[in-house]
Design an enzyme around this catalytic site. Structure first.
Site, short mmCIF file in Angstrom:
data_model
loop_
_atom_site.label_atom_id
_atom_site.label_comp_id
_atom_site.label_asym_id
_atom_site.label_seq_id
_atom_site.Cartn_x
_atom_site.Cartn_y
_atom_site.Cartn_z
N HIS A 1 25.45 40.90 -15.20
CA HIS A 1 25.71 39.82 -14.25
C HIS A 1 27.23 39.73 -14.03
O HIS A 1 27.86 38.75 -14.40
CB HIS A 1 25.12 38.49 -14.73
CG HIS A 1 23.72 38.27 -14.24
ND1 HIS A 1 23.43 38.16 -12.90
CD2 HIS A 1 22.54 38.17 -14.90
CE1 HIS A 1 22.12 37.98 -12.75
NE2 HIS A 1 21.56 37.99 -13.94
N ASP B 1 24.10 34.68 -12.85
CA ASP B 1 23.40 34.01 -13.96
C ASP B 1 23.77 32.52 -14.01
O ASP B 1 22.93 31.66 -14.22
CB ASP B 1 23.70 34.70 -15.31
CG ASP B 1 25.19 34.95 -15.54
OD1 ASP B 1 25.97 35.03 -14.56
OD2 ASP B 1 25.60 35.07 -16.71
N TYR C 1 27.01 41.81 6.42
CA TYR C 1 26.86 40.36 6.43
C TYR C 1 27.78 39.72 7.47
O TYR C 1 28.91 40.13 7.63
CB TYR C 1 27.17 39.79 5.05
CG TYR C 1 26.24 40.24 3.95
CD1 TYR C 1 24.99 40.79 4.25
CD2 TYR C 1 26.58 40.10 2.63
CE1 TYR C 1 24.13 41.19 3.24
CE2 TYR C 1 25.73 40.50 1.60
CZ TYR C 1 24.51 41.05 1.92
OH TYR C 1 23.66 41.44 0.92
N GLU D 1 31.90 28.60 -19.81
CA GLU D 1 30.74 27.71 -19.62
C GLU D 1 31.12 26.25 -19.39
O GLU D 1 30.25 25.45 -19.04
CB GLU D 1 29.78 27.85 -20.81
CG GLU D 1 29.06 29.19 -20.80
CD GLU D 1 28.14 29.38 -22.00
OE1 GLU D 1 28.27 28.62 -22.98
OE2 GLU D 1 27.30 30.30 -21.95
#
Ligand SMILES: [Zn+2]
Ligand SMILES: [Zn+2]
Length: 427
Positions: free
Chosen positions: A131, A136, A333, A406
């Protein structure tokens, strides 16, 4: 009704004097209680990454979670996509929140207890899977927001659509995928949102949020230019047409499109030639040369203009030498453009969540298929900082050393939750 109005007004005045909390206490408590699970989900996804259109395990976990929350859940959209619909107890608009699910063929080099050891086959090669773009985090954040919002279902004034999308990084060769395919399979036809929000983790300080109005991430189109000359001896160029010299002129000519032909005061653009192939040996001028490259722009008009000018420049430089150039542009895109009205309206929400850690995002020359949703309904895409304090741990997305701090996770859950709640109650 009147009384309630007066009470609300009074409350607003009191709150305005004090610092506004990011979320009402009851909602913040729900965020706090889901955070251990969010961290757990994120680490689990990180340890078990799956490539685009192959997010089988990942989407299974997500679908199970959304079903457990009592949502209407559709699976198998655009291969592995999942959509959960949470209908609130009160009537109101529809807001969509989107996370992408795919990982990349990158071998993880970060020293984490939950580092990926996964290997798979990609384009016939054995590769590591990681990832490395941080999706994630996106999934875990949105699953957390889903828990919080589902817990307040009765109070919700409208509907929340949770979009978990495969293959943002592009589908495997020969397959379709991503946002475009999810829309083609009718997710907005079944239930049209009034707004769509998405976030991307980014190597700016952990917990910072960056957003801007209008063009935010670039359109990304690729081109192939085939220059046809006429083969001759390297010592007798006049006896043929040299496609290598023509290709060299085209490379330089293309650079005058952003610098000389497009308005440099309004919006930047990029033309990059990434490969030139032609010729076999030192004393043969070859018959043809092929070049490939990428085009990046920040608005639809510039995108159209750059296509026309690349074609014209290549064809006419070739014609000037008696050669021909065949130009193929394949659309990638579109520009990811944030709806200005929506972005302005949601600014106080983001400010409540991060205070002065809300900054204006620079233009990002990378591309995102969130753009397809934002071309359908008003959209806002923002960046969530995940950089660690230690500068030696800060690497760009797609690096094998990409590391997400985190501390950003609760900020992401708060932001997604607050955007949904504020949008629903503002309509
Ligand atoms: Zn990426
Ligand atoms: Zn990404």
């Amino acid at each position: 009704m009147l009384l309630l109005g007066a009470a609300t007004l009074l409350l607003t005045q009191v709150v305005a004097v004090q610092a506004q909390p990011a979320l009402p206490d009851a909602v913040q408590n729900r965020v706090d209680s889901v955070m251990p699970q969010v961290v757990e989900w994120r680490r689990d996804f990180h340890q078990h990454p799956e490539l685009g259109n192959r997010e089988f395990r990942t989407s299974g976990i997500i679908a199970e979670h959304l079903e457990a929350l009592g949502m209407e859940v559709k699976t198998g959209i655009a291969h592995t996509g999942v959509v959960g619909i949470l209908r609130g107890g009160q009537p109101g608009p529809v807001v969509a929140l989107r996370a992408d699910m795919d990982a990349l063929p990158v071998e993880e080099q970060v020293d984490l207890p939950f580092a990926s050891q996964v290997r798979t086959q990609y384009n016939g090669q054995d590769v590591g899977v990681m990832h490395a773009c941080g999706h994630d985090n996106h999934m875990a954040i949105l699953m957390g927001a889903a828990s919080v919002l589902a817990g307040m279902k009765d109070e919700l004034t409208g509907t929340v659509m949770f979009i978990f999308q495969p293959a943002e990084e592009g589908a495997p060769a020969g397959e379709e995928g991503g946002a475009e395919l999810m829309l083609a399979e009718g997710i907005f036809a079944d239930l049209r949102p009034d707004a769509v929000f998405g976030l991307h983790v980014w190597p700016i300080p952990a917990g910072v949020i960056a957003v801007r109005e209008g063009g935010t991430m670039a359109s990304s189109d690729s081109f192939t230019i085939r220059v046809q000359g006429q083969q001759t001896h390297g010592a007798a160029p006049w006896a043929g047409i040299d496609p290598i010299v023509v290709a060299s002129q085209i490379v330089m000519g293309l650079q005058t499109i952003p610098s000389r032909q497009l308005n440099a005061t309004t919006t930047p653009s990029i033309v990059t030639v990434g490969a030139i192939n032609g010729g076999l040996r030192s004393n043969i001028i070859p018959d043809s040369v092929e070049m490939i490259g990428t085009l990046r722009t920040f608005d639809a008009e510039t995108r159209t203009q750059i296509h026309e000018r690349v074609t014209r420049t290549a064809e006419q430089i070739a014609a000037s030498a008696g050669a021909t150039a065949e130009v193929d542009i394949s659309l990638g895109y579109p520009v990811t453009a944030n709806d200005p009205g929506l972005t302005r309206a949601m600014q106080p929400t983001l400010q409540r969540v991060v205070g002065d850690r809300l900054i204006e995002s620079p233009l990002i020359t990378g591309a995102e298929d969130f753009s397809y949703y934002a071309n359908e309904v008003p959209g806002m895409f923002f960046f969530l900082g995940i950089a660690a304090d230690d500068p030696d741990m800060v690497y760009p997305n797609h690096s094998p050393y990409f590391y997400a701090d985190e501390r950003a996770l609760p900020v992401g859950v708060q932001a997604m939750t607050a955007l949904a709640l504020d949008f629903l109650s503002s309509q």
